[in-house]
Write an enzyme that holds these catalytic residues in place. Structure first.
Site, PDB file in Angstrom:
ATOM      1  N   GLU A 320       0.811  -1.212   0.000  1.00  0.00           N
ATOM      2  CA  GLU A 320       0.000   0.000   0.000  1.00  0.00           C
ATOM      3  C   GLU A 320       0.850   1.270   0.000  1.00  0.00           C
ATOM      4  O   GLU A 320       0.837   2.045   0.956  1.00  0.00           O
ATOM      5  CB  GLU A 320      -0.927   0.007   1.220  1.00  0.00           C
ATOM      6  CG  GLU A 320      -1.939  -1.130   1.218  1.00  0.00           C
ATOM      7  CD  GLU A 320      -2.633  -1.277   2.562  1.00  0.00           C
ATOM      8  OE1 GLU A 320      -2.219  -0.602   3.535  1.00  0.00           O
ATOM      9  OE2 GLU A 320      -3.583  -2.071   2.654  1.00  0.00           O
ATOM     10  N   PRO A 321       1.592   1.553  -1.067  1.00  0.00           N
ATOM     11  CA  PRO A 321       2.356   2.807  -1.128  1.00  0.00           C
ATOM     12  C   PRO A 321       1.453   3.994  -1.441  1.00  0.00           C
ATOM     13  O   PRO A 321       0.481   3.880  -2.183  1.00  0.00           O
ATOM     14  CB  PRO A 321       3.329   2.552  -2.277  1.00  0.00           C
ATOM     15  CG  PRO A 321       2.587   1.612  -3.175  1.00  0.00           C
ATOM     16  CD  PRO A 321       1.785   0.723  -2.264  1.00  0.00           C
ATOM     17  N   GLY A 322       1.777   5.129  -0.865  1.00  0.00           N
ATOM     18  CA  GLY A 322       1.067   6.366  -1.168  1.00  0.00           C
ATOM     19  C   GLY A 322       2.052   7.476  -1.452  1.00  0.00           C
ATOM     20  O   GLY A 322       2.162   7.988  -2.566  1.00  0.00           O
ATOM     21  N   ARG A 323       2.824   7.814  -0.419  1.00  0.00           N
ATOM     22  CA  ARG A 323       3.843   8.857  -0.531  1.00  0.00           C
ATOM     23  C   ARG A 323       4.820   8.560  -1.676  1.00  0.00           C
ATOM     24  O   ARG A 323       5.222   9.472  -2.409  1.00  0.00           O
ATOM     25  CB  ARG A 323       4.613   8.925   0.797  1.00  0.00           C
ATOM     26  CG  ARG A 323       5.679   9.990   0.877  1.00  0.00           C
ATOM     27  CD  ARG A 323       6.645   9.720   2.035  1.00  0.00           C
ATOM     28  NE  ARG A 323       5.990   9.255   3.229  1.00  0.00           N
ATOM     29  CZ  ARG A 323       5.732  10.000   4.290  1.00  0.00           C
ATOM     30  NH1 ARG A 323       6.077  11.269   4.295  1.00  0.00           N
ATOM     31  NH2 ARG A 323       5.155   9.481   5.359  1.00  0.00           N
ATOM     32  N   ARG A 363       3.001  19.378   8.026  1.00  0.00           N
ATOM     33  CA  ARG A 363       3.953  18.331   8.407  1.00  0.00           C
ATOM     34  C   ARG A 363       5.166  18.844   9.192  1.00  0.00           C
ATOM     35  O   ARG A 363       5.601  18.182  10.143  1.00  0.00           O
ATOM     36  CB  ARG A 363       4.415  17.545   7.178  1.00  0.00           C
ATOM     37  CG  ARG A 363       3.280  16.743   6.524  1.00  0.00           C
ATOM     38  CD  ARG A 363       3.793  15.808   5.446  1.00  0.00           C
ATOM     39  NE  ARG A 363       4.578  14.736   6.015  1.00  0.00           N
ATOM     40  CZ  ARG A 363       5.891  14.642   5.937  1.00  0.00           C
ATOM     41  NH1 ARG A 363       6.599  15.578   5.305  1.00  0.00           N
ATOM     42  NH2 ARG A 363       6.540  13.636   6.494  1.00  0.00           N
ATOM     43  N   TYR A 367       5.481  16.918  12.610  1.00  0.00           N
ATOM     44  CA  TYR A 367       6.518  15.889  12.691  1.00  0.00           C
ATOM     45  C   TYR A 367       7.948  16.412  12.650  1.00  0.00           C
ATOM     46  O   TYR A 367       8.878  15.619  12.676  1.00  0.00           O
ATOM     47  CB  TYR A 367       6.375  14.910  11.512  1.00  0.00           C
ATOM     48  CG  TYR A 367       5.012  14.312  11.331  1.00  0.00           C
ATOM     49  CD1 TYR A 367       4.343  13.700  12.390  1.00  0.00           C
ATOM     50  CD2 TYR A 367       4.375  14.325  10.096  1.00  0.00           C
ATOM     51  CE1 TYR A 367       3.093  13.140  12.222  1.00  0.00           C
ATOM     52  CE2 TYR A 367       3.127  13.764   9.913  1.00  0.00           C
ATOM     53  CZ  TYR A 367       2.495  13.175  10.983  1.00  0.00           C
ATOM     54  OH  TYR A 367       1.262  12.606  10.811  1.00  0.00           O
ATOM     55  N   CYS A 394      -0.163  33.035  12.639  1.00  0.00           N
ATOM     56  CA  CYS A 394       0.202  33.592  13.942  1.00  0.00           C
ATOM     57  C   CYS A 394       0.663  32.483  14.879  1.00  0.00           C
ATOM     58  O   CYS A 394       0.043  32.208  15.907  1.00  0.00           O
ATOM     59  CB  CYS A 394      -0.991  34.348  14.525  1.00  0.00           C
ATOM     60  SG  CYS A 394      -0.554  35.397  15.929  1.00  0.00           S
ATOM     61  N   GLU A 395       1.742  31.820  14.490  1.00  0.00           N
ATOM     62  CA  GLU A 395       2.332  30.719  15.253  1.00  0.00           C
ATOM     63  C   GLU A 395       3.834  30.732  15.035  1.00  0.00           C
ATOM     64  O   GLU A 395       4.290  30.792  13.888  1.00  0.00           O
ATOM     65  CB  GLU A 395       1.784  29.363  14.778  1.00  0.00           C
ATOM     66  CG  GLU A 395       0.335  29.101  15.092  1.00  0.00           C
ATOM     67  CD  GLU A 395       0.105  28.734  16.548  1.00  0.00           C
ATOM     68  OE1 GLU A 395       1.091  28.414  17.254  1.00  0.00           O
ATOM     69  OE2 GLU A 395      -1.064  28.777  16.975  1.00  0.00           O
ATOM     70  N   TYR A 424       0.409  14.201   1.774  1.00  0.00           N
ATOM     71  CA  TYR A 424       0.018  14.606   3.128  1.00  0.00           C
ATOM     72  C   TYR A 424       0.002  16.112   3.361  1.00  0.00           C
ATOM     73  O   TYR A 424      -0.178  16.547   4.502  1.00  0.00           O
ATOM     74  CB  TYR A 424       0.912  13.934   4.188  1.00  0.00           C
ATOM     75  CG  TYR A 424       0.830  12.442   4.132  1.00  0.00           C
ATOM     76  CD1 TYR A 424      -0.316  11.785   4.558  1.00  0.00           C
ATOM     77  CD2 TYR A 424       1.872  11.684   3.621  1.00  0.00           C
ATOM     78  CE1 TYR A 424      -0.414  10.403   4.479  1.00  0.00           C
ATOM     79  CE2 TYR A 424       1.785  10.313   3.539  1.00  0.00           C
ATOM     80  CZ  TYR A 424       0.638   9.676   3.973  1.00  0.00           C
ATOM     81  OH  TYR A 424       0.544   8.306   3.886  1.00  0.00           O
TER      82      TYR A 424
END
Length: 469
Positions: A320-323, A363, A367, A394-395, A424
């Site tokens: 099941e590859p996605g990236r 991301r 992460y 504002c972060e 993602y």
């Protein structure tokens, strides 16, 4: 030659000889600079894309997506044939899902993996044969399971004992699209205890997490599945994590799962084994993932060797590859706004602000993910300078690219391209600070088209029930 001076840059980030270069492993194969130094993607210049669609803009190279899908399928087909079995590749839709991508991967011979009712509806809306879908999720609702069974979803991956009973009740009512006599094929997701060498939140096979069931509890659950008329147990599923570069984790996990597979064979045939995905990609020049052919050969060989040692047949395999399919096919274009140099205890860091940020790519904040960036509207000049590309939110954690070198003349109004944003980013996007989500545009052979419309401020305000209309 770069002078050896103290710098706040991490050890893995070395100043490039040319801050305009495009590292082949990171960018789509079509990425190049034209005679004027402008970035070209799929035969379309960055300037033309931005003039047509604005910024921020998520660009997806259709040829790259199709090529990677084809390469993955061919690699696993060849590896499986070499060991007397077959392989099936599912595109993991959570990486990036819309009806256009579903059609692309189906065209290339892949199946599609979905993990919510919404993803299921997107796949069905694209015209996918439900039999080519797999349905994941740790908290599938009764309504979602009813929809999956009624639509004829090929395989439902059971995640818990509760889900077994939910499915038992549904199939007892004869809800299958194929008729009351057709059994719903199911797999059981198990945790092998192998922790992929990745971020804790990306590793999904160790025991203390929400997915699947421990190996020692699986025999009881499989026995229960086999008791239920209307359910057909077809195999085990195990996914050890994401952004994995080597074969070692897959090899160890497969060995543990095969012990269980062998034990369960005493109760009946088990035709399939799904080892998930998680194959890593290059986000920076420091990343060196194994070629997919090497991974496929190594993983399938590990299964075949394990089966031979146990004296059992090699099951049909699924992945099941996605990236690995969409990640490097995506590039996000921004416009540079403000720039400021910040003096640190060691060296100086230049903050380059762009007109997007954590609302279109969460991301780095989630992460600590690393990315690569390049000027897109022109080739820059001057010695490479260390920059941190940040967004407009504002972060303080609104970081787009944590560490990068750009040409020293980077300036407001430049277009900036961030590579490997195909996976993602759009799925995790938000309207934080009421920033509209950008469109997704596909490029191919010098042409571009919108495949997901961007949001307008009117779209955001339309959901506010307090506005008088």
């Amino acid at each position: 030659m770069h002078s050896a001076v103290s710098s706040p840059a991490p050890e893995w980030l070395t100043p490039p000889d040319d801050a305009n270069d495009l590292v082949p492993a990171v960018w789509p194969a079509s990425a190049e600079r034209d005679a004027d130094g402008e970035l070209v993607l799929g035969g379309v210049t960055a300037g033309r894309l931005v003039r047509t669609y604005g910024t921020p803009l998520q660009v997806l190279d259709e040829t790259e997506v199709r090529r990677r899908a084809h390469v993955l399928r061919a690699a696993f087909d060849a590896a499986a044939r070499a060991h007397g079995t077959t392989a099936r590749v599912y595109y993991a839709g959570k990486a990036l899902l819309n009806t256009t991508i579903v059609r692309w991967v189906l065209d290339e011979g892949l199946n599609v993996d979905v993990c919510t009712g919404g993803e299921l509806e997107v796949a069905l809306a694209a015209g996918a044969d439900a039999g080519r879908l797999g349905f994941h999720g740790n908290n599938k609702s009764v309504a979602e399971l009813e929809r999956a069974v009624a639509a004829g979803v090929g395989t439902i991956i059971i995640d818990s004992a509760i889900e077994i009973e939910r499915l038992a009740a549904i199939v007892s009512r004869g809800a299958s699209a194929a008729g009351a006599d057709a059994a719903q094929r199911v797999m059981l997701r198990v945790n092998s205890g192998v922790h992929a060498e990745t971020h804790d939140f990306l590793a999904t096979a160790h025991e203390d997490q929400k997915f699947g069931t421990p190996l020692q509890l699986a025999p009881e659950l499989v026995a229960r599945i086999r008791e239920i008329e209307g359910l057909e147990f077809v195999g085990l599923h195990c996914h050890i994590g994401s952004q994995i570069f080597g074969v070692a984790g897959f090899r160890e996990s497969a060995s543990r799962v095969l012990d269980l597979h062998q034990e369960l064979l005493a109760g009946g045939d088990i035709p399939q084994l799904n080892l998930g995905g998680g194959f890593g990609i290059a986000y920076t020049r420091a990343d060196a993932p194994e070629p997919i052919e090497t991974l496929a050969d190594g993983i399938v060989a590990a299964v075949a060797e394990g089966c031979a040692a146990r004296g059992i047949p090699v099951p049909a395999l699924s992945f099941e590859p996605g990236r690995a399919i969409v990640g490097n096919a995506g590039v996000t274009l921004y416009e540079v706004g403000t720039i400021k140099d910040v003096a640190l205890e060691v060296g100086t860091r230049r903050y380059v602000s762009v007109d997007g940020g954590m609302s279109d790519n969460a991301r780095p904040a989630l992460y600590g993910a690393q990315y690569s960036a390049r000027l897109a509207s022109r080739a820059g000049e001057g010695a490479p300078v260390l920059v941190r590309v940040v967004g407009k939110h504002c972060e303080s954690g609104d970081i787009v690219v944590d560490h990068e070198h750009l040409p020293g003349d980077v300036a407001p109004g430049d277009l900036l391209a961030v590579a490997a944003t195909g996976a993602y980013c759009a799925p995790l996007s938000s309207n934080y600070n009421h920033v509209p989500r950008p469109p997704i545009v596909a490029v191919r052979d010098g042409e571009s088209r919108v495949i997901v419309r961007g949001e307008s401020m009117a779209d955001l305000l339309a959901r506010d029930a307090g506005i008088q209309r």
